[in-house]
Design an enzyme around this catalytic site. Structure first.
Site, PDB file in Angstrom:
ATOM      1  N   GLY B 318      35.025  47.206  36.505  1.00  0.00           N
ATOM      2  CA  GLY B 318      35.792  47.962  35.521  1.00  0.00           C
ATOM      3  C   GLY B 318      36.120  47.087  34.331  1.00  0.00           C
ATOM      4  O   GLY B 318      35.342  46.212  33.942  1.00  0.00           O
ATOM      5  N   SER B 319      37.323  47.285  33.790  1.00  0.00           N
ATOM      6  CA  SER B 319      37.674  46.594  32.543  1.00  0.00           C
ATOM      7  C   SER B 319      37.829  45.091  32.713  1.00  0.00           C
ATOM      8  O   SER B 319      37.869  44.363  31.718  1.00  0.00           O
ATOM      9  CB  SER B 319      38.965  47.184  31.989  1.00  0.00           C
ATOM     10  N   THR B 320      37.952  44.605  33.956  1.00  0.00           N
ATOM     11  CA  THR B 320      38.059  43.153  34.118  1.00  0.00           C
ATOM     12  C   THR B 320      36.781  42.470  33.647  1.00  0.00           C
ATOM     13  O   THR B 320      36.755  41.276  33.414  1.00  0.00           O
ATOM     14  CB  THR B 320      38.299  42.765  35.588  1.00  0.00           C
ATOM     15  N   PHE B 321      35.723  43.274  33.475  1.00  0.00           N
ATOM     16  CA  PHE B 321      34.433  42.724  33.060  1.00  0.00           C
ATOM     17  C   PHE B 321      34.400  42.447  31.559  1.00  0.00           C
ATOM     18  O   PHE B 321      33.501  41.786  31.070  1.00  0.00           O
ATOM     19  CB  PHE B 321      33.341  43.744  33.417  1.00  0.00           C
TER      20      PHE B 321
END
Lengths: 381, 623
Positions: B318-321
């Site tokens: 998700g957005s941690t990427f």
């Protein structure tokens, strides 16, 4: 009569060559391989897998190889002797540099998916090379010590290389094999006596240069009880199994040799024990008799051969076979130190099977071409 | 002619001599054989049948496993047990029947004994009953005449004092199977165990040690008369882990009832301080064979207690990427920290519209704002400019989607898709695939361990590898000092831009994870939220406006993720938290990460002492 004339003429037709092959000898080899099958069937826990079925396939392949070589003209083989020797020598050097480590020693190299043990090939190549060398030798020349130096080197260099692997057992076998070739060629007795004296002098020095495991092997041999859990343990187990076999044996597949599972190599080195346990002294003696017949058959071929190359070749091959048998059987009975030598055509293992059959091919070629005349014989003086 | 005949004559003589010699030698062997089989045969036969010398292997104690402070995580316990040697009794059933009258055996035990008896050869002892009490032993000894083949013996059994707290890391041992036994005869000993998971499996050979041997004289019923000789084996090597067991316990406690995992790394050297997976299991249950009911319960449980989710669970990041996308773009010069991108709430590529999580859009943003607000459009556009292959290369460099060589055989590598991979799968790579990769969705799959490694590498700029083994057999393993790890090779300026964005996520007004702020003065946490859809949200649902993932059934809710490092100025901890179906990273995972970070920071002084290389430098701080 017809047959005789065909042989006298040096053109050997394929049919007549096939006729010349000693089929009774091949029957002996087949019987031996069949005994191997039985032994391995039992060692595999009463199953053709994993040993026996592969064993018989290898033997079939070896037999084809042997018959093919038997049909090759002995004079061509004689020309091949030294090239074969130097190829084996190169392989030995290769194994010393790039060989795989097996059980603490560099002994084999891999070539096109095959594991090759160059020391096995060296035994055959050495016999061929020495036979070729002494083939040309007159009585006078054999008496000349200078003439003996090149063949002596031809023995000592591979012996040294095999010692370095380190593989003491095979080195000793190669050295003895070389000595037998010298003896058969007619080298005087006193020269051997001299050599024996020299070895007696050098041996204590050499002992100090041996690897610890080799020393251990020798000390274990001299006093097997000193290390009952190590190398000597195998021999004690082997003796117990032999004893359990008794006169008549415990019967096929009924040996408690399953106990020998504690032995790591019951399908290779200790197959004789396994057979002697199941078939008793009677079976063991019969097997020894068969092996003896095969050795004597080789000697008979040597004696019937009409050229020196074939005589020496046949004698060398027969002796090589004898060495395998003697070392293996003596080993399992604790007469000599344990040394990883298989019982030919009986033990499981591909490399040994192929080289032994290769040797029998040479032997049979000497038999088929026993009356061949070497063109260069007259040039020798 | 003379020349011809003489050598030939000599040859014949000598060949006959040699042949004679060889026959004689074989004859001697025949005589020896007669002696061995017939003359001495009777004696050896007796030896084989009655008073026999029996060589037995003795199992070495399995190496223990410790945490970084020497707390035992896996040890050994003395175990008095009853063994049965089948060949020493005429009737196994009678013996076992008599035995169960003295010490009752359950049907399950009886089935196991029969199975093992069938599998092993008759002279190999089979365990009848473990953990005998003194009373049981006394009764067995008294009834010995009725129990031929039974012997009481002392062995060892594996003990896991940390229980389920470290089950996934330490792993477990189980009885060897037939393939194992073929490889090592020592494994046919009763009670021996082999590592089946985790560190127990990875370091199995070292932990096992080398067997000793003992030679015994035993009588006809198998009672030992005396010990003839004994050679001690080598005990298994002791393994010291990088894990802090107390921290691990706290972290696992934090995860509560969720199906979740969390990893705490030291970003300076990659030491794994905690790796918690919830729910867990009791590793000792494998020791003596797991009952079928237990096994069914484990495998049917949708929270999958046996899976090490931290190392083998695969999740969309998700957005941690987004930090990886940002660094790929900065490194490829397709974005500079000052570049602004306008977010109207969506991005149209071809005839497809990609939505931002905020329906109303974020307006004009630079990288700092893009990370802080976790703007999807910003990263759609950045990914479009940079291309999937450069993003994948950067992600791999940061430890995502690659084999991290962690000492856990179960660990998985995950996947960062590349054009090449997709084509090899037999499909074309579409631009839309690149766009969704920009926000860590699509084909991307990573493990929580990789996420922690990723954030550690971003935090320190070093190519640290996560590892669990600190000492093996007493020697300190390489990798415990920061200098052991090379630089990532990224510009500090670019790394700083990304870290500042992560700082803002937590500490600036308007950041997406205010809950993760540390209640400590002067110590700041930097992090990034993420939620990974497990089910594609259809446009229809979204456009109807009242889409709310929290109302979905549990297994359809998105996973909640959070990655963090702290302290911001001098990172000492990198944390990743994944709560399966936790819905939103900011609400569920972020507070958990904060609490875990607090636990770690509170234990900080203890941990500092354990880093010998650090003591001088950090001991200089004023008290």
């Amino acid at each position: 009569m017809m047959q005789r004339r065909l042989i006298r003429e040096t053109s050997f037709g394929l049919t007549s060559k096939l006729w010349q092959i000693s089929w009774s000898y091949i029957v002996l080899l087949c019987v031996l391989a069949a005994i191997g099958y039985a032994g391995l069937y039992s060692a595999g826990g009463g199953s053709p897998e994993p040993y026996a079925s592969r064993h018989i396939l290898r033997f079939a392949f070896g037999l084809v190889l042997m018959l093919s070589i038997a049909l090759v003209d002995i004079r061509f083989l004689a020309r091949l002797a030294w090239p074969a020797y130097f190829v084996s020598l190169a392989l030995l050097i290769l194994v010393a540099r790039y060989g795989h480590i097996g059980k603490g020693a560099q002994r084999w190299i891999e070539f096109a998916g095959l594991q090759i043990q160059p020391s096995e090939f060296m035994k055959l190549a050495l016999v061929m090379a020495l036979a070729s060398w002494f083939h040309r030798a007159s009585w006078q020349r054999i008496g000349n010590p200078l003439f003996l130096i090149p063949p002596a080197l031809a023995v000592l260099v591979p012996v040294g290389l095999i010692l370095k692997e380190p593989n003491l057992g095979t080195a000793v076998i190669v050295a003895v094999l070389g000595g037998v070739m010298f003896l058969a060629a007619g080298v005087r007795w006193w020269k051997f006596a001299l050599l024996a004296g020299a070895i007696g002098f050098v041996a204590p020095v050499a002992y100090n240069h041996l690897h610890d495991y080799q020393k251990a092997r020798i000390t274990t041999f001299l006093n097997p009880e000193s290390d009952p859990l190590g190398a000597g343990y195998n021999i004690i187990q082997s003796k117990i199994a032999l004893g359990a076999g008794g006169m008549w044996g415990e019967g096929f597949l009924r040996g408690t040799q399953n106990h020998l599972n504690f032995l790591p190599e019951k399908q290779t080195d200790f197959i004789f024990t396994s057979l002697a346990e199941e078939f008793g002294f009677v079976g063991g003696l019969a097997l020894l008799g068969l092996l003896c017949l095969i050795v004597l058959g080789g000697m008979a071929i040597a004696l019937r051969c009409r050229h020196q190359f074939g005589r020496l070749l046949a004698l060398g091959i027969a002796t090589n076979f004898f060495m395998y048998v003697f070392v293996n059987v003596a080993m399992v009975m604790g007469v000599i130190p344990v040394g990883g030598v298989p019982l030919p055509l009986v033990s499981h293992g591909g490399s040994a099977m192929i080289t032994v059959m290769l040797g029998f091919g040479l032997l049979m070629s000497a038999h088929v071409h026993r009356n061949a005349e070497f063109a260069d014989r007259r040039d020798e003086l | 002619m003379r020349r011809e005949t003489r050598p030939s004559g000599v040859f014949t003589r000598r060949a006959l001599l040699l042949a004679g010699g060889q026959v004689a030698a074989l004859g001697v062997l025949g005589a020896k054989l007669y002696q061995a089989q017939v003359v001495e045969g009777a004696r050896y036969k007796l030896l084989a049948r009655t008073n026999r010398v029996s060589a037995r292997l003795i199992a070495p104690p399995r190496g223990r496993i410790f945490d970084r402070f020497g707390t035992v995580l896996a040890g050994n316990k003395t175990n008095w047990r009853a063994l049965l040697i089948a060949e020493q009794t005429d009737d196994v059933d009678t013996t076992l029947g008599n035995f169960s009258r003295i010490v009752p055996l359950t049907e399950y035990e009886r089935a196991r004994i029969d199975r093992e008896l069938r599998r092993h050869r008759r002279f190999i002892p089979v365990t009848v009953r473990d953990f005998l009490t003194w009373e049981d032993m006394a009764r067995i000894e008294v009834n010995a005449p009725d129990l031929p083949g039974i012997l009481v013996d002392v062995g060892q059994t594996r003990l896991y004092p940390s229980g389920e707290v470290l089950a996934h890391v330490v792993g477990y041992v189980a009885p060897p199977n037939e393939a194992d036994v073929g490889a090592d005869p020592m494994l046919s000993l009763p009670g021996i165990r082999v590592g089946r998971a985790g560190i127990e499996k990875y370091h199995d050979i070292a932990l096992r040690g080398r067997a000793g041997a003992v030679q015994l004289e035993v009588n006809a019923v198998g009672r030992v008369i005396r010990e003839l000789d004994r050679q001690e084996g080598t005990p298994g090597a002791e393994v010291g882990l990088t894990i802090d067991a107390a921290l691990q316990q706290q972290v696992l406690g934090r995860l509560g009832d969720d199906s979740a995992s969390a990893v705490v790394l030291d970003p300076r050297n990659g030491e794994v301080l905690a790796m918690a997976t919830n729910p867990s299991f009791d590793p000792t249950l494998f020791n003596s064979g797991v009952s079928q009911a237990q096994w069914i319960e484990w495998t049917r449980n949708r929270r999958a207690p046996l899976i090490n989710k931290a190392a083998a669970g695969l999740y969309s990041p998700g957005s941690t990427f987004k930090m990886a996308v940002a660094l790929a773009a900065l490194d490829a010069h397709t974005l500079s920290p000052g570049d602004r991108i306008t977010c109207p709430g969506y991005l149209d590529v071809g005839d497809t519209r990609f939505h931002c999580w905020s329906r109303y859009g974020h307006g004009s943003l630079d990288l700092h704002g893009g990370i802080m607000h976790s703007c999807d459009v910003f990263f759609y556009e950045t990914a479009r400019r940079t291309g999937i292959d450069r993003i994948a290369a950067m992600a791999h460099r940061l430890g995502l989607g690659v084999d991290l060589a962690i000492e856990l055989p179960e660990a998985r590598s995950g996947l960062i898709p590349t054009r090449e991979w997709r084509i090899a799968e037999g499909h074309a790579w579409n631009i839309g695939d690149t766009i969704v990769s920009g926000i860590g969705q699509g084909y991307i799959e990573v493990t929580p361990l990789q996420l922690a490694t990723y954030v550690a590498r971003v935090a320190t700029g070093r190519l640290v590898q996560p590892h669990l083994t600190r000492t093996l057999g007493g020697t300190l393993q390489k990798g415990s000092r920061p200098e052991d790890w090379p630089s990532l090779g990224l510009l500090e300026r670019e790394l700083r831009a990304v870290r500042q964005g992560m700082y803002a996520v937590v500490n600036d007004a308007g950041g997406t994870a205010p809950h993760a702020r540390l209640p400590l003065p002067g110590v700041a946490l930097a992090g990034k939220t993420g939620s990974a859809q497990v089910r594609r949200v259809s446009r229809e649902l979204r456009e109807h406006g009242n889409f709310n993932s929290a109302k979905l059934p549990w297994e359809w809710r998105p996973h909640a993720l959070f990655v963090a490092f702290a302290p911001y100025d001098a990172p000492r901890y990198a944390v990743s938290v994944v709560v399966e179906h936790g819905n939103a990273g900011a609400d569920v995972a972020a507070p958990l990460a904060r609490d875990i970070m607090m636990d770690a920071l509170t234990r900080d002084p203890v941990n500092r002492q354990s880093l010998p290389g650090q003591r001088v430098a950090e001991g200089a701080t004023p008290t």
